[in-house]
Structure formats: C-alpha cells, structure tokens
Scaffold this motif. Structure first.
Motif, short mmCIF file in Angstrom:
data_model
loop_
_atom_site.label_atom_id
_atom_site.label_comp_id
_atom_site.label_asym_id
_atom_site.label_seq_id
_atom_site.Cartn_x
_atom_site.Cartn_y
_atom_site.Cartn_z
N ARG A 1 -12.44 7.99 2.54
CA ARG A 1 -12.12 6.56 2.49
C ARG A 1 -11.73 6.01 3.86
N THR B 1 -4.06 9.13 4.55
CA THR B 1 -4.92 10.32 4.40
C THR B 1 -4.39 11.40 5.35
N ILE C 1 -7.52 3.44 -8.11
CA ILE C 1 -6.34 2.89 -7.42
C ILE C 1 -5.94 1.55 -8.06
N ASN D 1 -6.23 0.60 4.81
CA ASN D 1 -6.74 0.11 3.51
C ASN D 1 -5.49 -0.23 2.70
N TYR E 1 -3.89 11.26 -4.61
CA TYR E 1 -5.04 10.59 -5.25
C TYR E 1 -5.51 11.34 -6.49
N ASN F 1 -0.78 5.89 -1.20
CA ASN F 1 -1.70 6.70 -1.99
C ASN F 1 -2.42 7.62 -1.03
N ASN F 2 -2.27 8.95 -1.24
CA ASN F 2 -2.85 9.93 -0.32
C ASN F 2 -4.30 10.18 -0.72
N VAL F 3 -5.22 9.45 -0.07
CA VAL F 3 -6.63 9.41 -0.50
C VAL F 3 -7.48 10.42 0.28
N CYS G 1 0.28 -1.27 -1.99
CA CYS G 1 -0.13 0.14 -1.85
C CYS G 1 -0.85 0.32 -0.52
N GLU H 1 -3.11 2.98 1.58
CA GLU H 1 -3.86 4.24 1.51
C GLU H 1 -3.59 5.03 2.79
N ASP I 1 -11.98 0.87 -5.21
CA ASP I 1 -11.71 2.09 -5.96
C ASP I 1 -11.00 1.72 -7.26
#
Length: 475
Positions: free
Chosen positions: A361, A254, A238, A302, A66, A355-357, A250, A252, A235
């Motif tokens: 989130r 984490t 993103i 997400n 991210y 996407n490494n958020v 995509c 998300e 966001d």
C-alpha cells in the motif's frame, strides 16, 4: 483555544504584518486569517516538545495489525452502502519539477501510457461500476497545479466518476529580514507565494465549500493520499473497520526498512496516539529514532478521516498541528514558509488509530529510480491497479540508484531502449554516461560505472548477474 502569548516586540511585528497582508488583493479573508494565525503560533514559540521518557510503543489496539481486520461484507448491497459513505481525496499540489517535468506531477506517465491520474480515475470508475455506488474523487490542487489540472480533468467528463477540484490555501512567503510578505516587496508572480503543506487539507476542504457539500450527500469518510502513491487504493476492510468502530481518524503505517528511517512514526503519548517526526526528536535520541528495533513503523501518508469530525475541529480552530519551518531563497532574498502536515492532526481526533498495512500500500514514485521499478516486469497493470509480480520471492523491492544523467524523465526514457527485467535483482547502481539496449536482464547485485568522458552501452539481450561493469570488456 487560548491565543498565543507574544512579547511586545513580536506583537508589534505581527500587527505590522497583519496590515501588510490585509492589503494583498490576491487572497481571501480565510487565507489571510489562516496565515496570520500560523505566524502568531510560530512567534509564540509554541513548539511541540516531546518528553522522551513519556513515549510509549503503541499497542495493537492503537496500531491495529491489518491482518486482524474483519473481511469486508460479502453482500454487494452492504458493500455499496459502505462505499456510498466514502470520498477519495488525492493531494495534487505538487509539480513534476524534480523529475524534469512541467505541470502537475500526477500527469507523468507511469505505465502503458497511463498517468497517475488516469489510474486513479480508472480504479474509482471500476468500483462505482462494480457496486453501483457513487465514490467521488476530489483533487486538492495548489495555485501551481490548478489551471493545468482543470484542463486535464476535462478528458474524464465521460467517466463514471464525479470529480471535484479545489485549491489549498495560498500564503505569502515571509521575508526574514523585516518580517514582511514577499508580494508586497514587488515579487508579484508565483514566486511570492507558497502552499502551506498538506496539513492545510482540512481548513481548505471547509473553506472551499466541498466539506458541506459532501456531508449534505451523506458522505462520512474521506480517504486522503498522495497522488504519486500507486499503492494508495480504496480498501474496503479498512473502511469497514472505521465505520463499525467509529474511529474518527486512521493513519496507515507500514514496517520500516533502512530506506524509511527518517519517516514519521506513531507513538502513544500522554494517553493519545501521536505522530513523531524526526524534526521533533532531541539530538541525543536521533539514532534511536532511526533504529528499526524501537520504532518499527512509519507513516505512509494514507489517511482516513471522518468528515463530521473534520468540520467540528476546523470550526473550533482546534487543529494546531506542529509547524514545520521551511527556509528558502527567492531572487537572493531569504524567505520563510511555515507548513503543516496532515498526519500530525491524528492527536486531535477522537478514537484515532493507526493501521499497520502491507508494504504494497506504499508505492510512491518520487524519482526515476521508482519509475524504473513500476515500469518493469516487477509489476503488472490490472484494472488500473499496479500489481506486484508473484514470481519475485523477495518481499523487498530491489534498491536502485541512478546517476544524475537519469534524473529527468525524458533522459531516463531515452537511456533505456526497453526497461530491463528485474524480478531477480537485489540492487542496481548506475553511474555516468550509461545506455541500455532492449531485453536486458539484471539479477543479484549489479553495479555499472562508465569511466569519465566515456559512453558505456549495455547491448541488447545482455544478462548481467552479480556483476561490476566499468567498460565493454566486463559485460
């Protein structure tokens, strides 16, 4: 796509099921076809077997960190242009039954008298006002939540948000014994049916007519999230990244903690990014799957997807997500429901990424222990956003375990005169008939166990730090 190959016995089973389903007046032709296709795939044994030796850890190109995303445009006109491409879709098919509530889970009060749905509407309304854009909100209901949601949505008629609702598919539960639909056995109420998981979001968007409507309005991306995840907010970074890099999908993800070891993770597999769920893992590799060392991230659910890509894939019947069999029992009859998950669709989209958020989130409220976190001083509410208190230095949230006496929201609220201060709490475990007074502070590790048959009251203003309490004398 090649049709699944079936044995003669299974083909007969399917044909018999087809004629029974054709006679069900409650569902559409699209739903009947979708259901029969799912059953055919299931019977063909079309399982996604993962060859463990082919699994690779995704690179930063595939699971983008991210903090490497470019900042969103500074120019408000550019931001408006970006947001006008976006639609927010919340998965709203779940009931609040596990928390002792009737009706959709999204109408449980979260904070300051506001429900999940109130907060979602306030957030999007603020975006639309700030940038003069039109981000619509879509709610995907199930037949369980549809009627209630229609009534609830009326209260937002004056809001600066265009709200659409549509229903996900309604499939008949399948009687295991003779492979017939449960509704044709005389179970005619809601118990005869089930919503087939959130993987159904893609065909349902198209079947409802909403997909074509959104495309005709110039919309390009949909942000899909669970309605009970308070961290799932729009966001811009993103969205900007996806538009510029033409990513069709995509997910998300984490970083995993010990609480998330069963969550699905992203892998690189035969040149594509893929979701790996615990159910697909061979028994001998389950411990490896659960380790935080090898699989460091998990799916937050997400998800972002390109609307044109959804249309292309649904119309080609190309979204063959892994089937999740979910056995149940209804009125003593063993039934099967087959479901799919939206995250599993990642491998069918072109140029799909993770996407490494930040963990912020991912803030789901699945139980009253989560409600305690978000109602406490660990968070504040600003413009509909639940913001974490900067006074807490530990990046992880406290672990909270509440006994069955606290499981239902009503009981939970009755047992706290006010929610304790937990900014400095590491862990809390409560067992038995425990009642909390007002203005209590909990710090470090706190365990409270009421003796069987005894009521234990924590007095107003008590400060408990690294304590184990079994009776009033320990306070």
């Amino acid at each position: 796509m090649a049709a699944p190959t079936l044995s003669a016995a299974d083909a007969e089973k399917l044909n018999s099921l087809k004629s029974s389903v054709a006679a069900l007046p409650q569902i559409s032709e699209n739903e009947k076809n979708g259901f029969i296709n799912l059953i055919a795939r299931f019977l063909s044994g079309e399982a996604q077997h993962v060859d463990w030796s082919k699994i690779q850890t995704p690179t930063d190109e595939v699971v983008v960190p991210y903090d490497t995303l470019k900042p969103a445009p500074h120019d408000p006109a550019e931001t408006k242009k970006l947001l006008d491409k976006l639609v927010v879709l919340k998965l709203n098919g779940g009931l609040g039954t596990t928390m002792g509530c009737t009706g959709p889970k999204s109408v449980i009060e979260v904070r300051n008298g506001l429900t999940f749905l109130d907060l979602i509407v306030i957030q999007i309304e603020n975006l639309n006002k700030q940038y003069g854009c039109n981000v619509p909100l879509l709610l995907m209901n199930s037949f369980n939540t549809h009627d209630d949601t229609q009534k609830i949505v009326e209260k937002y008629s004056g809001a600066n948000v265009e709200i659409h609702t549509f229903n996900q598919s309604q499939y008949p539960r399948l009687v295991v014994e003779d492979f017939s639909p449960l509704p044709s056995k005389g179970v005619t109420g809601k118990d005869g049916w089930y919503p087939p998981g959130h993987g159904d979001v893609f065909p349902s968007l198209r079947n409802s007519g909403k997909l074509d409507l959104l495309l005709s309005q110039g919309k390009e991306y949909v942000f899909i999230a669970n309605s009970d995840n308070l961290g799932a907010v729009v966001d811009l970074k993103i969205l900007n990244h996806l538009v510029h890099n033409k990513n069709e999908y995509c997910m998300e993800v984490t970083p995993k903690t010990m609480a998330d070891v069963k969550g699905g993770t992203l892998i690189s597999y035969e040149g594509r990014v893929q979701l790996l769920e615990i159910a697909q893992v061979p028994d001998e590799h389950v411990n490896e799957f659960k380790s935080i060392e090898k699989f460091k991230i998990f799916n937050t659910n997400n998800l972002w997807a390109n609307l044109k890509a959804i249309k292309r894939l649904v119309e080609a019947d190309a979204l063959k997500m892994e089937i999740i069999p979910n056995p149940k029992e209804v009125e003593g009859i063993k039934v099967l429901q087959l479901e799919t998950a939206a995250g599993a669709a990642i491998r069918f989209f072109d140029n799909a990424i993770g996407n490494n958020v930040p963990r912020s989130r991912f803030l789901p409220v699945k139980a009253t222990s989560d409600l305690l976190l978000v109602q406490s001083d660990l968070y504040t509410l600003e413009d509909g956003f639940v913001i974490r208190n900067k006074a807490r230095t530990n990046p992880a949230n406290p672990s909270i375990e509440l006994g069955p006496e606290f499981k239902k929201v009503g009981n939970f609220l009755n047992r706290f005169k006010s929610i304790p201060s937990i900014v400095e709490l590491d862990s809390l475990k409560v067992t038995g008939d425990v009642w909390f007074g007002a203005n209590i502070t909990l710090k470090g590790k706190v365990t409270i166990v009421a003796k069987p048959g005894a009521k234990l009251e924590i007095p107003d203003g008590a400060v408990l730090e690294n304590k184990e309490i079994n009776g009033p004398e320990d306070i």
